[in-house]
Each structure stands twice: as C-alpha cells, then as structure tokens.
Design an enzyme around this catalytic site. Structure first.
Site, short mmCIF file in Angstrom:
data_model
loop_
_atom_site.label_atom_id
_atom_site.label_comp_id
_atom_site.label_asym_id
_atom_site.label_seq_id
_atom_site.Cartn_x
_atom_site.Cartn_y
_atom_site.Cartn_z
N ASP A 9 44.84 41.52 34.81
CA ASP A 9 44.20 42.51 34.71
C ASP A 9 45.42 43.40 34.79
O ASP A 9 46.00 43.40 34.57
CB ASP A 9 43.48 42.19 36.72
CG ASP A 9 44.55 42.57 37.47
OD1 ASP A 9 44.92 41.25 38.52
OD2 ASP A 9 45.17 43.55 37.66
N ASP A 20 44.85 46.23 37.12
CA ASP A 20 44.64 47.35 37.76
C ASP A 20 43.79 48.32 37.54
O ASP A 20 42.12 47.53 37.40
CB ASP A 20 46.04 47.67 38.79
CG ASP A 20 45.54 47.95 40.08
OD1 ASP A 20 45.57 46.92 41.16
OD2 ASP A 20 46.57 49.32 40.68
N1 LIG Z 1 45.94 44.14 40.46
C1 LIG Z 1 46.16 43.80 41.43
N2 LIG Z 1 47.07 44.35 42.69
C2 LIG Z 1 47.26 43.62 43.81
N3 LIG Z 1 47.67 42.52 44.18
C3 LIG Z 1 46.76 41.63 42.37
N4 LIG Z 1 47.44 40.58 41.97
C4 LIG Z 1 46.96 40.51 41.15
N5 LIG Z 1 45.84 41.99 40.44
C5 LIG Z 1 46.53 42.23 41.70
#
Ligand SMILES: Nc1ncnc2[nH]cnc12
Ligand SMILES: CSC[C@H]1O[C@H](OP(=O)(O)O)[C@H](O)[C@@H]1O
Length: 302
Positions: free
Chosen positions: A219, A221
């Site tokens: 992703d 974030d």
């Molecule tokens: N955006 C994110 N923040 C923290 N841990 C994660 N693990 C996978 N995506 C994450």
C-alpha cells in the site's frame, strides 16, 4: 506435536530461519516436516516452529504473529522468537514482511530489501542483555549485506520488481500512521513503513545471526494524494497476490543464502559484552548460554 526444550544439547540443527509475517503463515515445498514447540527462558515464541528441508537446506519456519494472526506487533515476543530459532542452530534469519510504500516509485506489488531502520517503537523488549549482563552490539549496518544480496539476486530470477536498499521506519502500531506522521516520514526520506522488523533485527544481531528482510509492498500508507489510505483489507488483497511470489523468491534464494560463508554478523558479540564475566550471576549466564556459549574460553573466543 513434539515438545523440545532446546538449550545446549541441540537435537535438530537448522541452517536458515524464516520468520513469516502478515500473509505468510507457512512455506511450500518443505519435506520431512515436523513441528516443535520450543520453550525459551524469555517465554513462548509466537507459535510452534516448523522444521523441514527445502532443496537440501534445513529450514526453521516461524509465523511472526502466530498462525491465525493472533498477536499484534506490540504483543509479539520477539526475544522468544529469535532465541527459539537461534537455539535450533540457525545462522541466518530471513524476515518476510508486509510494508507500506513511502515513495511514489515503490509500488504495491514491488519488493524492497531495506538496509536501514528508524526506530519509532515505544514498548518493545529489544535486548537479551539485562539484569546483570550488559552488551552494546554495533548496529550501524543493521541488515546483513551478504544475505540481502542473495535475496536480491533471487528476486530478479523470479521476475519480481525489486528495490535494493532503503530505510524501513518501524512504528509501534497497531494503528496505521496519521497523515501528518506519514508526510513527516517522507521528509526523512524513508522508503517503507512497518511495525515489526526493528526489534527483530536488533535481537538477531545480539544473537549473532545474519538478518535480512524481504519487504512486500502492499500500500501507499496514507500520504498519497490520489490513492486510498491504507486499510487491512487492501493489504490482505495485495498480499494474496504477492505471497506466491515471496514463496518463489524464498525458494530461489535459500540454497545460495545457506551456502554463504561466515560474516561479521556472526561475531557481533565478540567485543560487545562490557560486564565483568565474574559479576554475571550463574543463573543469568545459563539463561544467555545459547547466545554466549561460543564466547566461553572452553569453546575458544574467536
Ligand atoms: N502502511 C503501513 N503502515 C504500517 N505497517 C504496514 N504494513 C503494511 N502496510 C503498512
Ligand atoms: C496486517 S497489516 C499490518 C501488519 O503487517 C505488517 O506485519 P509483518 O511485518 O509481520 O508482515 C506490519 O508490520 C503490521 O504488523
């Protein structure tokens, strides 16, 4: 399930340890599999350790959050996990982790091999040395370059889009970051964000294990202007597509990773323990023996 209390008389020796993170709760292709429930002086690991052979290499696999994902990043007993794997004889530890991307060019579905960390955790037990024995290991290079390069070569061979190097910012969680935090981390120049790898890397160094991470990008974030902010649903959906790739990558890298020679990670404690050995209580010496046995005069200080 076999129950073994591993201390000095090691029944089964593994070459490579693998800690599987979110989405990776088992390995394909393991032969002669058995599960062992390892007791450690630091408590119980997240799950039973799965032992088996993969292409001639003896593997010890542990699910970081436990199968069924029952432990949050703050609840994982990292000390027990690393100690349990060390007590099974491993010298190299590969972490597989889901991470968020902090750069436009690092896209969901890509793989990153971070080489640095920033620690923003607040409540993690991240040393074995306390209560009467003090050690300060070098941590300027927290990832083993040799192990990381084996992983990175394998990534190309299995067709992954991979990024070598980069900083992993480790937050406490379990909540994802705020936008203000996410933008701040981007200003620091970090590549990926996660919640688990930093305590593990510190403990692996204290346990004199080579440690490297396969970071599966799931992703963006919550900093991205046009992408949806991260959700568990989105992470799991991306992981479902990526886990097969991670398994192929592991399989392609393990024979060469296991064949690698000794490196400085495996001598990390040599100059690190500052406590006068005569002042370390016998019970603490026994507790740490799996980590420090090699350093005792009888075994020859290397
Ligand atoms: N955006 C994110 N923040 C923290 N841990 C994660 N693990 C996978 N995506 C994450
Ligand atoms: C389930 S998404 C958030 C979760 O995933 C990562 O864990 P791991 O490193 O074990 O794959 C992240 O750090 C969070 O713990």
């Amino acid at each position: 399930m076999a129950m073994i209390k591993v201390r000095r008389g090691r029944a089964w020796q593994a070459d490579v340890g693998i800690i599987g993170g979110s989405g990776l709760y088992d390995l394909d292709g393991l032969r002669q599999v058995k599960e062992v429930s390892v007791r450690t002086p630091f408590g119980a690991p997240s799950d039973a350790v799965v032992l088996g052979e993969l292409d001639g290499v003896r593997i010890a696999f542990l699910s970081r959050h436990g199968r069924g994902h029952t432990r949050s990043p703050s609840e994982i007993n990292y000390r027990a996990n690393v100690y349990a794997l060390k007590s099974l004889g491993i010298r190299r530890l590969i972490s597989v982790s889901a991470v968020g991307s902090m750069k436009e060019s690092i896209k969901p579905g890509h793989v990153v091999f971070p080489d640095q960390f920033i620690d923003l955790t607040k409540q993690r037990e991240s040393t074995f040395f306390e209560g009467g024995a003090v050690a300060h290991v070098a941590f300027g290079e927290p990832i083993c370059p040799s192990l990381a390069s084996h992983l990175s070569s394998a990534a190309h061979s299995v067709g992954a889009t991979a990024h070598g190097g980069g900083t992993y910012v480790c937050i406490e969680g379990p909540q994802f970051s705020t936008k203000a935090e996410s933008r701040l981390y981007r200003q620091w120049g970090v590549s990926v964000i996660g919640m688990t790898n930093l305590p593990e890397a510190k403990l692996a160094r204290e346990a004199e294990l080579c440690y490297a991470t396969i970071a599966l990008v799931t992703d963006y974030d919550c900093w991205h202007e046009t992408e949806e902010p991260v959700t568990v649903e989105a992470i799991l959906a991306t992981l479902r597509q990526n886990v097969a790739l991670a398994k192929r990558l592991l399989r392609a890298s393990i024979p060469s990773a296991a064949a690698g020679g000794e490196c400085a990670c495996q001598r990390a404690l040599r100059e690190a323990i500052v406590t006068d050995p005569a002042r370390i209580p016998a019970a603490l010496r026994r507790k740490l023996a799996v980590l420090t046995d090699r350093l005792s005069p009888a075994k020859g200080k290397r």
